[in-house]
Design a protein around this motif. Structure first.
Motif, PDB file in Angstrom:
ATOM      1  N   THR A 122      -4.960   9.598   1.490  1.00  0.00           N
ATOM      2  CA  THR A 122      -5.494   8.401   0.847  1.00  0.00           C
ATOM      3  C   THR A 122      -4.452   7.287   0.889  1.00  0.00           C
ATOM      4  O   THR A 122      -3.255   7.536   0.848  1.00  0.00           O
ATOM      5  CB  THR A 122      -5.888   8.635  -0.618  1.00  0.00           C
ATOM      6  N   GLY A 136      -3.284   0.741  -7.877  1.00  0.00           N
ATOM      7  CA  GLY A 136      -3.554   2.156  -7.641  1.00  0.00           C
ATOM      8  C   GLY A 136      -4.968   2.413  -7.157  1.00  0.00           C
ATOM      9  O   GLY A 136      -5.409   3.551  -7.052  1.00  0.00           O
ATOM     10  N   GLU A 137      -5.693   1.343  -6.821  1.00  0.00           N
ATOM     11  CA  GLU A 137      -7.078   1.447  -6.343  1.00  0.00           C
ATOM     12  C   GLU A 137      -7.089   2.009  -4.926  1.00  0.00           C
ATOM     13  O   GLU A 137      -6.325   1.582  -4.060  1.00  0.00           O
ATOM     14  CB  GLU A 137      -7.722   0.063  -6.356  1.00  0.00           C
ATOM     15  N   ARG A 138      -7.967   2.980  -4.681  1.00  0.00           N
ATOM     16  CA  ARG A 138      -8.087   3.591  -3.362  1.00  0.00           C
ATOM     17  C   ARG A 138      -8.775   2.620  -2.410  1.00  0.00           C
ATOM     18  O   ARG A 138      -9.855   2.132  -2.689  1.00  0.00           O
ATOM     19  CB  ARG A 138      -8.895   4.879  -3.443  1.00  0.00           C
ATOM     20  N   TYR A 196       0.838  -1.195   0.000  1.00  0.00           N
ATOM     21  CA  TYR A 196       0.000   0.000   0.000  1.00  0.00           C
ATOM     22  C   TYR A 196       0.873   1.244   0.000  1.00  0.00           C
ATOM     23  O   TYR A 196       2.020   1.212   0.446  1.00  0.00           O
ATOM     24  CB  TYR A 196      -0.902   0.024   1.237  1.00  0.00           C
ATOM     25  N   THR A 208      -3.650   3.839  -1.248  1.00  0.00           N
ATOM     26  CA  THR A 208      -3.963   3.105  -2.473  1.00  0.00           C
ATOM     27  C   THR A 208      -3.203   1.793  -2.491  1.00  0.00           C
ATOM     28  O   THR A 208      -2.153   1.656  -1.849  1.00  0.00           O
ATOM     29  CB  THR A 208      -3.591   3.924  -3.723  1.00  0.00           C
TER      30      THR A 208
END
Length: 122
Positions: free
Chosen positions: A88, A95-97, A54, A90
């Motif tokens: 945030t 790269g997904e939050r 992450y 990710t």
């Protein structure tokens, strides 16, 4: 129609949900009337159920640090901001939050209280 709904529900259940949590301490920074920005050290706590990679970033300021999940991560980040700042996390590969939190910046306005002493007659 019901068959489509069941297929949709089965598809949702087949996708593993990522359990991740991001917390900021403090989550609010109050500035006085004569100041325009907030400078504070924020403790960032991130937990995840899996061992994926992450990355923590701040919107508008860039990447802070990347790390692996499964263990609780405690970071300290110094922030200088004049408006609300969004943190945030990710997933490193896609790269997904997966989690986000906001440090709110509020203008402190003290209120004047007028004290009245009652002069009542008995």
């Amino acid at each position: 129609m019901t068959q489509r709904f069941l297929l949709f529900l089965c598809a949702l259940l087949a996708i593993p949900a990522k359990a991740a949590d991001l917390q900021l301490t403090p989550s609010l920074c109050a500035v006085s009337e004569d100041e325009s920005s907030c400078s504070v050290s924020v403790k960032v706590r991130f937990t995840a159920d899996d061992s994926e990679r992450y990355c923590l970033s701040i919107i508008g300021k860039g990447l802070i640090r990347c790390f692996s999940g499964k263990t609780e991560k405690n970071l300290e980040v110094y922030i200088h901001a004049d408006h609300d700042t969004q943190f945030t996390v990710t997933e490193g590969e896609s790269g997904e939050r997966v989690a986000s939190a906001v440090l709110k910046v509020a203008q402190y306005q003290p209120k004047r209280h007028r004290r009245r002493y009652g002069w009542g007659l008995l």
